[in-house]
Design a protein around this motif. Sequence first.
Motif, short mmCIF file in Angstrom:
data_model
loop_
_atom_site.label_atom_id
_atom_site.label_comp_id
_atom_site.label_asym_id
_atom_site.label_seq_id
_atom_site.Cartn_x
_atom_site.Cartn_y
_atom_site.Cartn_z
N THR A 1 0.86 -1.17 0.00
CA THR A 1 0.00 0.00 0.00
C THR A 1 0.90 1.22 0.00
O THR A 1 2.07 1.16 0.37
CB THR A 1 -0.94 0.01 1.22
N GLY A 2 0.36 2.38 -0.40
CA GLY A 2 1.18 3.58 -0.55
C GLY A 2 1.79 3.65 -1.94
O GLY A 2 1.27 3.09 -2.90
N GLY A 3 2.89 4.37 -2.05
CA GLY A 3 3.53 4.52 -3.35
C GLY A 3 2.81 5.48 -4.26
O GLY A 3 2.76 5.27 -5.47
N GLU A 4 2.26 6.57 -3.70
CA GLU A 4 1.61 7.58 -4.52
C GLU A 4 2.66 8.49 -5.16
O GLU A 4 3.53 9.03 -4.48
CB GLU A 4 0.65 8.43 -3.69
N SER A 5 2.57 8.66 -6.47
CA SER A 5 3.47 9.56 -7.20
C SER A 5 2.81 10.94 -7.29
O SER A 5 1.62 11.04 -7.63
CB SER A 5 3.73 9.04 -8.61
N VAL A 6 3.59 11.98 -7.00
CA VAL A 6 3.10 13.34 -7.09
C VAL A 6 4.08 14.16 -7.92
O VAL A 6 5.29 14.10 -7.70
CB VAL A 6 2.93 13.99 -5.70
N VAL A 7 3.55 14.91 -8.88
CA VAL A 7 4.34 15.83 -9.69
C VAL A 7 3.94 17.25 -9.31
O VAL A 7 2.73 17.55 -9.21
CB VAL A 7 4.13 15.59 -11.20
N TYR A 8 4.93 18.12 -9.08
CA TYR A 8 4.70 19.49 -8.65
C TYR A 8 5.21 20.48 -9.69
O TYR A 8 6.16 20.17 -10.43
CB TYR A 8 5.44 19.77 -7.33
N ASP A 9 4.62 21.67 -9.69
CA ASP A 9 5.19 22.73 -10.52
C ASP A 9 6.38 23.35 -9.80
O ASP A 9 6.73 22.96 -8.68
CB ASP A 9 4.14 23.76 -10.92
N ALA A 10 7.01 24.32 -10.44
CA ALA A 10 8.23 24.91 -9.89
C ALA A 10 8.00 25.60 -8.56
O ALA A 10 8.93 25.77 -7.77
CB ALA A 10 8.82 25.89 -10.90
N ASP A 11 6.75 26.01 -8.28
CA ASP A 11 6.42 26.68 -7.02
C ASP A 11 5.97 25.70 -5.94
O ASP A 11 5.62 26.12 -4.83
CB ASP A 11 5.33 27.72 -7.26
N GLY A 12 5.94 24.40 -6.26
CA GLY A 12 5.56 23.41 -5.27
C GLY A 12 4.10 23.04 -5.24
O GLY A 12 3.67 22.28 -4.37
N ALA A 13 3.31 23.57 -6.18
CA ALA A 13 1.90 23.21 -6.23
C ALA A 13 1.72 21.88 -6.95
O ALA A 13 2.30 21.67 -8.02
CB ALA A 13 1.10 24.29 -6.96
N PRO A 14 0.93 20.95 -6.40
CA PRO A 14 0.75 19.65 -7.05
C PRO A 14 0.05 19.80 -8.41
O PRO A 14 -0.96 20.49 -8.54
CB PRO A 14 -0.14 18.87 -6.07
N LEU A 15 0.63 19.15 -9.41
CA LEU A 15 0.04 19.13 -10.75
C LEU A 15 -0.71 17.83 -11.01
O LEU A 15 -1.72 17.81 -11.72
CB LEU A 15 1.13 19.28 -11.81
N LEU A 16 -0.22 16.74 -10.44
CA LEU A 16 -0.79 15.42 -10.74
C LEU A 16 -0.46 14.49 -9.58
O LEU A 16 0.67 14.47 -9.09
CB LEU A 16 -0.20 14.88 -12.05
N ARG A 17 -1.46 13.73 -9.17
CA ARG A 17 -1.28 12.69 -8.16
C ARG A 17 -1.81 11.38 -8.74
O ARG A 17 -2.92 11.35 -9.26
CB ARG A 17 -2.05 13.00 -6.87
N THR A 18 -1.05 10.32 -8.63
CA THR A 18 -1.50 9.03 -9.11
C THR A 18 -0.75 7.92 -8.39
O THR A 18 0.42 8.09 -8.04
CB THR A 18 -1.31 8.89 -10.64
N THR A 19 -1.42 6.82 -8.17
CA THR A 19 -0.76 5.62 -7.66
C THR A 19 -0.73 4.61 -8.79
O THR A 19 -1.77 4.11 -9.21
CB THR A 19 -1.51 5.05 -6.44
N LEU A 20 0.47 4.37 -9.32
CA LEU A 20 0.61 3.43 -10.42
C LEU A 20 0.29 2.03 -9.89
O LEU A 20 1.01 1.50 -9.06
CB LEU A 20 2.04 3.48 -10.97
N GLY A 21 -0.82 1.46 -10.39
CA GLY A 21 -1.29 0.23 -9.80
C GLY A 21 -1.30 -0.97 -10.72
O GLY A 21 -1.42 -2.10 -10.26
N GLU A 22 -1.22 -0.75 -12.03
CA GLU A 22 -1.32 -1.84 -13.00
C GLU A 22 -0.06 -1.90 -13.83
O GLU A 22 0.43 -0.86 -14.29
CB GLU A 22 -2.53 -1.60 -13.90
N PRO A 23 0.52 -3.07 -14.05
CA PRO A 23 1.71 -3.16 -14.90
C PRO A 23 1.50 -2.47 -16.23
O PRO A 23 0.49 -2.67 -16.91
CB PRO A 23 1.90 -4.68 -15.07
N GLY A 24 2.46 -1.61 -16.59
CA GLY A 24 2.36 -0.84 -17.82
C GLY A 24 1.90 0.58 -17.62
O GLY A 24 2.02 1.40 -18.54
N ALA A 25 1.37 0.94 -16.45
CA ALA A 25 1.00 2.34 -16.19
C ALA A 25 2.26 3.20 -16.21
O ALA A 25 3.27 2.84 -15.60
CB ALA A 25 0.27 2.45 -14.86
N LEU A 26 2.19 4.33 -16.89
CA LEU A 26 3.38 5.13 -17.17
C LEU A 26 3.16 6.58 -16.77
O LEU A 26 2.22 7.22 -17.26
CB LEU A 26 3.72 5.04 -18.66
N LEU A 27 4.02 7.10 -15.91
CA LEU A 27 3.98 8.51 -15.51
C LEU A 27 5.09 9.26 -16.24
O LEU A 27 6.25 8.85 -16.22
CB LEU A 27 4.16 8.64 -13.99
#
Length: 243
Positions: free
Chosen positions: A182-208
């Motif tokens: 459980t866990g393993g959430e990927s978060v991408v932020y902009d240069a100011d630190g605001a979250p742009l995208l949150r996702t938990t890659l859960g299936e083989p082949g999911a690509l961030l």
Amino acid sequence: MASHTRVDADPARTARRALLSAGAYAMPSADVSARLGTDADGWARFAAHWDDLVTDPYAATDGTRRLRRYGTFALTDAGHITPRPHGGFLQPEATNPLYAGVERHFAPLTAAFVADPLLAALITLLGEVAGCLDERPEWTVMVHPFRVVAVAGQDGRPTPEGRHRDGVTLVSSLLIGRENATGGESVVYDADGAPLLRTTLGEPGALLLGDDRRTLHEVSPIHPLDPAAPARRDVLVTTLLPR
């Protein structure tokens, strides 16, 4: 692949649009599988390479149980992929706060992994996506297969360095498999630190995917669902930068 699964007719074009507008994109496993010409059996076969990884000695000093290998390739604009001689891995200053300026040396990719057609198909896809960020005659492709392990009372940290950049143009993380995690959430932020995208890659082949020049990223720790057994998270991190 299930018949009800909707597949993007051109997932690379969708990814390029998202990277140009938002800086990050999560490509669904169905789209990746269709583009790479594989299925669940193909991902299971590819995942066997992760059983050949070796301990990351640098992460171990910080208490992280991580296994990995490392290798680089040249990718031309004509689509030719050529392995490069094995060497150390050095991230630019002011990118990775834990390892910036430290040349790390990891075990090379196995010959079987380098020769796997699924790897070549992935690199080709990533080169096509990266072309929207920069047009170059040749890319340096850095390939990092990772396994992070957690046990009861000891988290598995995919990014022990915390929020960071890799100092490249395109950064990608492909899920290979998760077990008892459980866990393993990927978060991408902009240069100011605001979250742009949150996702938990859960299936083989999911690509961030992320434009590393204008974003930062991190992954939350993993924990065992069943504390009596270890948890693992296997990913393939592949980055591209102009030669």
